[in-house]
Design a protein around this motif. Structure first.
Motif, PDB file in Angstrom:
ATOM      1  N   ALA A 143      -5.062   8.559   1.565  1.00  0.00           N
ATOM      2  CA  ALA A 143      -4.763   6.873   1.089  1.00  0.00           C
ATOM      3  C   ALA A 143      -5.903   6.124   0.532  1.00  0.00           C
ATOM      4  O   ALA A 143      -5.970   5.676  -0.336  1.00  0.00           O
ATOM      5  CB  ALA A 143      -3.951   6.350   2.010  1.00  0.00           C
ATOM      6  N   ILE A 144      -7.022   6.154   1.226  1.00  0.00           N
ATOM      7  CA  ILE A 144      -8.240   5.531   1.089  1.00  0.00           C
ATOM      8  C   ILE A 144      -8.638   6.009  -0.122  1.00  0.00           C
ATOM      9  O   ILE A 144      -9.113   5.084  -1.201  1.00  0.00           O
ATOM     10  CB  ILE A 144      -9.209   5.580   2.236  1.00  0.00           C
ATOM     11  CG1 ILE A 144      -8.779   4.624   3.405  1.00  0.00           C
ATOM     12  CG2 ILE A 144     -10.557   5.033   1.665  1.00  0.00           C
ATOM     13  CD1 ILE A 144      -9.681   4.929   4.862  1.00  0.00           C
ATOM     14  N   ASP A 182     -13.263  14.692  -0.599  1.00  0.00           N
ATOM     15  CA  ASP A 182     -13.858  16.153  -0.064  1.00  0.00           C
ATOM     16  C   ASP A 182     -13.487  16.428   1.559  1.00  0.00           C
ATOM     17  O   ASP A 182     -13.048  17.428   1.734  1.00  0.00           O
ATOM     18  CB  ASP A 182     -15.149  16.217  -0.374  1.00  0.00           C
ATOM     19  CG  ASP A 182     -15.648  17.422  -0.201  1.00  0.00           C
ATOM     20  OD1 ASP A 182     -15.102  18.340   0.199  1.00  0.00           O
ATOM     21  OD2 ASP A 182     -16.970  17.872  -0.326  1.00  0.00           O
ATOM     22  N   MET A 183     -13.750  15.310   2.555  1.00  0.00           N
ATOM     23  CA  MET A 183     -13.336  15.413   3.823  1.00  0.00           C
ATOM     24  C   MET A 183     -12.114  15.485   3.918  1.00  0.00           C
ATOM     25  O   MET A 183     -11.640  16.573   5.005  1.00  0.00           O
ATOM     26  CB  MET A 183     -14.034  14.236   4.548  1.00  0.00           C
ATOM     27  CG  MET A 183     -15.459  13.994   4.390  1.00  0.00           C
ATOM     28  SD  MET A 183     -16.090  12.755   5.355  1.00  0.00           S
ATOM     29  CE  MET A 183     -15.470  11.433   4.916  1.00  0.00           C
ATOM     30  N   THR A 184     -11.005  15.037   3.512  1.00  0.00           N
ATOM     31  CA  THR A 184      -9.678  15.188   3.444  1.00  0.00           C
ATOM     32  C   THR A 184      -9.159  16.671   3.104  1.00  0.00           C
ATOM     33  O   THR A 184      -8.619  17.156   4.065  1.00  0.00           O
ATOM     34  CB  THR A 184      -8.858  14.317   2.542  1.00  0.00           C
ATOM     35  OG1 THR A 184      -9.180  12.860   2.555  1.00  0.00           O
ATOM     36  CG2 THR A 184      -7.251  14.462   2.569  1.00  0.00           C
ATOM     37  N   THR A 185      -9.880  17.182   1.908  1.00  0.00           N
ATOM     38  CA  THR A 185      -8.976  18.634   1.851  1.00  0.00           C
ATOM     39  C   THR A 185      -9.942  19.558   2.738  1.00  0.00           C
ATOM     40  O   THR A 185      -9.182  20.539   2.869  1.00  0.00           O
ATOM     41  CB  THR A 185      -9.637  18.969   0.172  1.00  0.00           C
ATOM     42  OG1 THR A 185     -11.162  18.999   0.308  1.00  0.00           O
ATOM     43  CG2 THR A 185      -9.185  18.254  -0.853  1.00  0.00           C
ATOM     44  N   ILE A 234     -18.159   3.393  -6.166  1.00  0.00           N
ATOM     45  CA  ILE A 234     -16.906   3.539  -5.948  1.00  0.00           C
ATOM     46  C   ILE A 234     -16.549   5.150  -5.852  1.00  0.00           C
ATOM     47  O   ILE A 234     -15.887   5.607  -5.068  1.00  0.00           O
ATOM     48  CB  ILE A 234     -16.175   2.811  -6.908  1.00  0.00           C
ATOM     49  CG1 ILE A 234     -16.332   1.166  -6.671  1.00  0.00           C
ATOM     50  CG2 ILE A 234     -14.574   3.005  -6.432  1.00  0.00           C
ATOM     51  CD1 ILE A 234     -15.802   0.421  -7.686  1.00  0.00           C
ATOM     52  N   PHE A 235     -17.123   5.726  -6.913  1.00  0.00           N
ATOM     53  CA  PHE A 235     -16.627   7.059  -7.363  1.00  0.00           C
ATOM     54  C   PHE A 235     -17.058   7.820  -6.192  1.00  0.00           C
ATOM     55  O   PHE A 235     -16.524   8.689  -5.421  1.00  0.00           O
ATOM     56  CB  PHE A 235     -17.180   7.713  -8.346  1.00  0.00           C
ATOM     57  CG  PHE A 235     -16.876   9.025  -8.629  1.00  0.00           C
ATOM     58  CD1 PHE A 235     -15.672   9.782  -8.477  1.00  0.00           C
ATOM     59  CD2 PHE A 235     -17.670   9.929  -9.177  1.00  0.00           C
ATOM     60  CE1 PHE A 235     -15.318  10.843  -8.870  1.00  0.00           C
ATOM     61  CE2 PHE A 235     -17.548  11.262  -9.222  1.00  0.00           C
ATOM     62  CZ  PHE A 235     -16.314  11.791  -9.061  1.00  0.00           C
ATOM     63  N   PHE A 236     -18.458   7.550  -5.439  1.00  0.00           N
ATOM     64  CA  PHE A 236     -19.258   8.190  -4.589  1.00  0.00           C
ATOM     65  C   PHE A 236     -18.387   8.161  -3.074  1.00  0.00           C
ATOM     66  O   PHE A 236     -17.988   9.281  -2.634  1.00  0.00           O
ATOM     67  CB  PHE A 236     -20.539   7.979  -4.500  1.00  0.00           C
ATOM     68  CG  PHE A 236     -21.212   8.496  -3.427  1.00  0.00           C
ATOM     69  CD1 PHE A 236     -21.869   9.905  -3.474  1.00  0.00           C
ATOM     70  CD2 PHE A 236     -21.459   8.065  -1.972  1.00  0.00           C
ATOM     71  CE1 PHE A 236     -22.490  10.430  -2.545  1.00  0.00           C
ATOM     72  CE2 PHE A 236     -22.172   8.713  -1.093  1.00  0.00           C
ATOM     73  CZ  PHE A 236     -22.651  10.019  -1.202  1.00  0.00           C
ATOM     74  N   VAL A 237     -17.921   7.164  -2.885  1.00  0.00           N
ATOM     75  CA  VAL A 237     -17.172   6.937  -1.663  1.00  0.00           C
ATOM     76  C   VAL A 237     -15.687   7.576  -1.778  1.00  0.00           C
ATOM     77  O   VAL A 237     -15.384   8.403  -0.966  1.00  0.00           O
ATOM     78  CB  VAL A 237     -16.958   5.406  -1.256  1.00  0.00           C
ATOM     79  CG1 VAL A 237     -16.052   5.242  -0.007  1.00  0.00           C
ATOM     80  CG2 VAL A 237     -18.374   4.872  -1.145  1.00  0.00           C
ATOM     81  N   ALA A 281     -22.003  20.195  -1.252  1.00  0.00           N
ATOM     82  CA  ALA A 281     -21.401  20.675  -2.286  1.00  0.00           C
ATOM     83  C   ALA A 281     -20.576  19.983  -3.177  1.00  0.00           C
ATOM     84  O   ALA A 281     -20.285  20.147  -4.268  1.00  0.00           O
ATOM     85  CB  ALA A 281     -20.136  21.879  -1.892  1.00  0.00           C
ATOM     86  N   SER A 282     -20.249  18.596  -2.873  1.00  0.00           N
ATOM     87  CA  SER A 282     -19.914  17.523  -3.671  1.00  0.00           C
ATOM     88  C   SER A 282     -20.847  16.760  -3.942  1.00  0.00           C
ATOM     89  O   SER A 282     -20.784  15.916  -5.147  1.00  0.00           O
ATOM     90  CB  SER A 282     -18.621  16.844  -2.975  1.00  0.00           C
ATOM     91  OG  SER A 282     -18.962  16.393  -1.641  1.00  0.00           O
ATOM     92  N   ILE A 283     -21.752  16.320  -2.898  1.00  0.00           N
ATOM     93  CA  ILE A 283     -22.846  15.178  -3.200  1.00  0.00           C
ATOM     94  C   ILE A 283     -23.815  15.706  -4.493  1.00  0.00           C
ATOM     95  O   ILE A 283     -24.231  14.860  -5.051  1.00  0.00           O
ATOM     96  CB  ILE A 283     -23.714  15.048  -1.946  1.00  0.00           C
ATOM     97  CG1 ILE A 283     -22.621  14.265  -1.035  1.00  0.00           C
ATOM     98  CG2 ILE A 283     -24.827  14.288  -2.255  1.00  0.00           C
ATOM     99  CD1 ILE A 283     -23.234  14.231   0.499  1.00  0.00           C
TER     100      ILE A 283
END
Length: 299
Positions: free
Chosen positions: A98-99, A52-55, A43-46, A17-19
């Motif tokens: 943070a990352i 997305d994983m955080t949310t 950089i933006f992809f990472v 859904a984000s990729i």
């Protein structure tokens, strides 16, 4: 926590859904503007994927803490089912946040202040989508915010990072908006399908999702509309002479999307029919991506 538990915590299978919107944005930059900036794109992809994983991890933690159903808390939610420490989950969330934040700041230095405002808006929506006393995902706003933030925000930022002057072109902005209705509608429909499938469980957990507020019938009608909305937007973009006609390749997948829709409309079940919404996300966005590739290489 095992790697398998971590991947379930961040629901790695849902990251399409984000990729997919990311690739829509990058390939639109190539097809429409004929520009591509590898460094910013990577950089933006990472950063985007980690955020997305955080949310998603925040959502699972909040669902665990706020669950009123003991059965859900102990047997359904990963944290309770696998006896994972909520404190450990919080540490993982803060680390990932943070990352992604540091990567975002790096991008601001590389591309300009406009990205800071766009990124902050996405961060705020992403965090409060699942966090706080009234998270957006528990309100009848989840479909709107998830669809627009991911379906428009991600490709828009991807385009800006590749083509900074894209913000100055009114015709380009309208083209971007119309093309992005494909990811907006399909992502919103995943959220809607999820809420329709969890209808009874959400009532027990006192969640005020869109189907609960407006009713399951109207929710299914909205689902029908969203399936076709992206296709109609692509057609309109061609009729307005905003994009190359070869983007109509996207429309070839309409029969497959309709077939999946009929399956879901007959029965809304998380295990058996909800995957059809994900299939539609893939079908519609991949066909759009393929059409953008064709435009890029076929003159």
């Amino acid at each position: 926590m095992s790697i398998q538990n971590f991947l379930e915590l961040v629901e790695i299978r849902t990251k399409l859904a984000s990729i997919l919107p990311f690739f829509v944005g990058v390939l639109f930059s190539v097809a429409y503007f004929h520009q591509f900036e590898l460094g910013n794109t990577l950089i933006f992809f990472v950063a985007m994927l980690i955020f997305d994983m955080t949310t998603t991890a925040i959502n699972n933690l909040m669902d665990y803490k706020k669950a009123k159903s003991k059965n859900y808390k102990k047997e359904t939610n990963l944290i309770g089912r696998e006896n994972i420490s909520p404190k450990l989950v919080s540490i993982i969330i803060i680390t990932m946040l943070a990352i992604s934040g540091l990567l975002g700041i790096w991008l601001v230095f590389r591309s300009g202040l406009a990205l800071l405002y766009m990124g902050l808006l996405c961060f705020i929506i992403g965090i409060f989508y699942t966090f706080g006393p009234l998270p957006l995902s528990r309100l009848p706003l989840g479909e709107v915010f998830s669809g627009v933030t991911m379906g428009l925000g991600i490709p828009f930022i991807a385009i800006y990072l590749n083509v900074p002057n894209s913000l100055m072109d009114g015709k380009a902005l309208l083209s971007i908006l119309l093309i992005c209705i494909v990811p907006i509608a399909t992502i919103a429909n995943i959220m809607l399908a999820n809420n329709l499938s969890d209808y009874d469980q959400d009532i027990k957990n006192d969640r005020k999702t869109l189907p609960i507020v407006i009713g399951k019938g109207p929710g299914l009608n909205i689902y029908r509309i969203l399936v076709l909305l992206g296709y109609l937007a692509v057609l309109l973009a061609v009729l307005l002479n905003l994009v190359d006609w070869k983007i109509l390749v996207t429309l070839l997948t309409i029969p497959m999307a309709i077939k999946n829709t009929h399956i879901f409309l007959k029965k809304q079940d998380k295990k058996t029919t909800f995957p059809t919404a994900i299939k539609n996300l893939v079908i519609e966005n991949v066909s759009l991506i393929i059409s953008l590739i064709i435009i890029s290489i076929v003159k």
